[in-house]
Scaffold this motif. Structure first.
Motif, short mmCIF file in Angstrom:
data_model
loop_
_atom_site.label_atom_id
_atom_site.label_comp_id
_atom_site.label_asym_id
_atom_site.label_seq_id
_atom_site.Cartn_x
_atom_site.Cartn_y
_atom_site.Cartn_z
N LEU A 133 0.83 -1.20 0.00
CA LEU A 133 0.00 0.00 0.00
C LEU A 133 0.87 1.26 0.00
CD1 LEU A 133 -2.88 -1.01 2.45
CD2 LEU A 133 -3.05 -0.64 -0.02
N LEU A 134 1.97 1.21 0.75
CA LEU A 134 2.90 2.34 0.74
C LEU A 134 3.47 2.56 -0.66
CD1 LEU A 134 4.90 2.13 4.08
CD2 LEU A 134 3.67 4.13 3.20
N ARG A 135 3.76 1.48 -1.37
CA ARG A 135 4.26 1.62 -2.75
C ARG A 135 3.23 2.29 -3.65
NH1 ARG A 135 6.30 -3.63 -1.48
NH2 ARG A 135 8.58 -3.56 -1.32
N MET A 136 1.96 2.03 -3.39
CA MET A 136 0.90 2.62 -4.19
C MET A 136 0.67 4.10 -3.87
SD MET A 136 -1.93 -0.46 -4.01
CE MET A 136 -3.23 0.58 -4.67
N TRP A 137 0.79 4.45 -2.58
CA TRP A 137 0.31 5.75 -2.12
C TRP A 137 1.41 6.76 -1.77
CZ3 TRP A 137 -3.53 3.17 1.82
CH2 TRP A 137 -4.60 2.63 1.11
N ALA A 138 2.62 6.31 -1.50
CA ALA A 138 3.63 7.21 -0.98
C ALA A 138 4.15 8.17 -2.05
CB ALA A 138 4.79 6.43 -0.39
N GLU A 139 4.42 9.41 -1.60
CA GLU A 139 5.08 10.41 -2.43
C GLU A 139 6.45 10.67 -1.81
OE1 GLU A 139 2.64 13.85 -2.31
OE2 GLU A 139 0.90 12.89 -3.21
N ILE A 140 7.51 10.34 -2.54
CA ILE A 140 8.85 10.53 -1.99
C ILE A 140 9.75 11.24 -2.99
CG2 ILE A 140 8.69 8.58 -0.41
CD1 ILE A 140 10.30 6.96 -2.43
#
Length: 224
Positions: free
Chosen positions: A217-224
């Motif tokens: 889910l972090l891969r889908m949603w994170a902005e880095i």
């Protein structure tokens, strides 16, 4: 999501902050307010140009970075340099919403979350509650020394007038790695559940599957 975190920083750091602020120089808080907020802002802020205050900024920020609950809830990408605020008798901060974009030494940042870290005991002053206007109505918060409240920067909020004593607090803002508040709450719930599973049963297959879901889910949603 509004989250209260007990003992957000260590007692040793809390004591050091309070001791340093005792002799610190304070400036008019309106200097850091937006053009409309300064009409309702009546407080004081420690002069961040002083080396002791600048060092405190770093120490408190580092303390929050070491707090797992703060990290799970906020997932900070960037943080605005902290402000040490003081409200004496008669001081308050009227209804306002925090600026959506704030300047930092690294450039402009979006404000997703705001927080207040209370520095002195609530019994030492009257008034001074943080009042947040949410969909559930107006809610007030006056937490123990060392406790922190994390809340959406999009909310209207104010600091109720202090009628006795002195209110000391640290205020700050976060740009999260996850912009959407509902997504952040899902991740917080999932991370909390997997940590509970690990505490009770160790590294089980359930823990591994929860960890896998959290990471994906972090891969889908994170902005880095």
């Amino acid at each position: 999501m509004i989250l209260c975190i007990d003992q957000a920083i260590s007692p040793e750091l809390l004591s050091r902050v309070r001791t340093t602020l005792t002799d610190a120089a304070f400036r008019d808080g309106r200097e850091t307010a937006g053009w409309h907020a300064r009409t309702v802002k009546h407080n004081q802020q420690a002069d961040g140009r002083h080396p002791d205050i600048a060092e405190l900024h770093k120490e408190v920020a580092k303390g929050l970075q070491a707090n797992p609950l703060f990290q799970m809830a906020a997932r900070p990408r960037r943080m605005k340099p902290l402000l040490f605020s003081r409200y004496r008798e008669g001081m308050s901060y009227g209804n306002h919403v925090d600026d959506a974009i704030m300047a930092t030494p690294q450039g402009a940042m979006r404000t997703d979350l705001s927080f207040t870290l209370f520095l002195n005991d609530p019994e030492s002053y009257d008034g001074g509650e943080l009042l947040i206007d949410s969909t559930a109505g107006e809610q007030t918060y006056k937490l123990p020394a060392g406790a922190l409240i994390l809340y959406p920067s999009s909310t209207l909020h104010r600091v109720v007038p202090v009628t006795r004593g002195e209110r000391l607090a640290v205020v700050g803002w976060v740009q999260s790695q996850v912009r959407d508040p509902q997504q952040r709450e899902i991740l917080f719930d999932l991370d909390s559940t997997r940590r509970q599973e690990f505490e009770v049963n160790g590294k089980t297959r359930t823990f591994d599957m929860l960890s896998k879901s959290l990471a994906n889910l972090l891969r889908m949603w994170a902005e880095i």
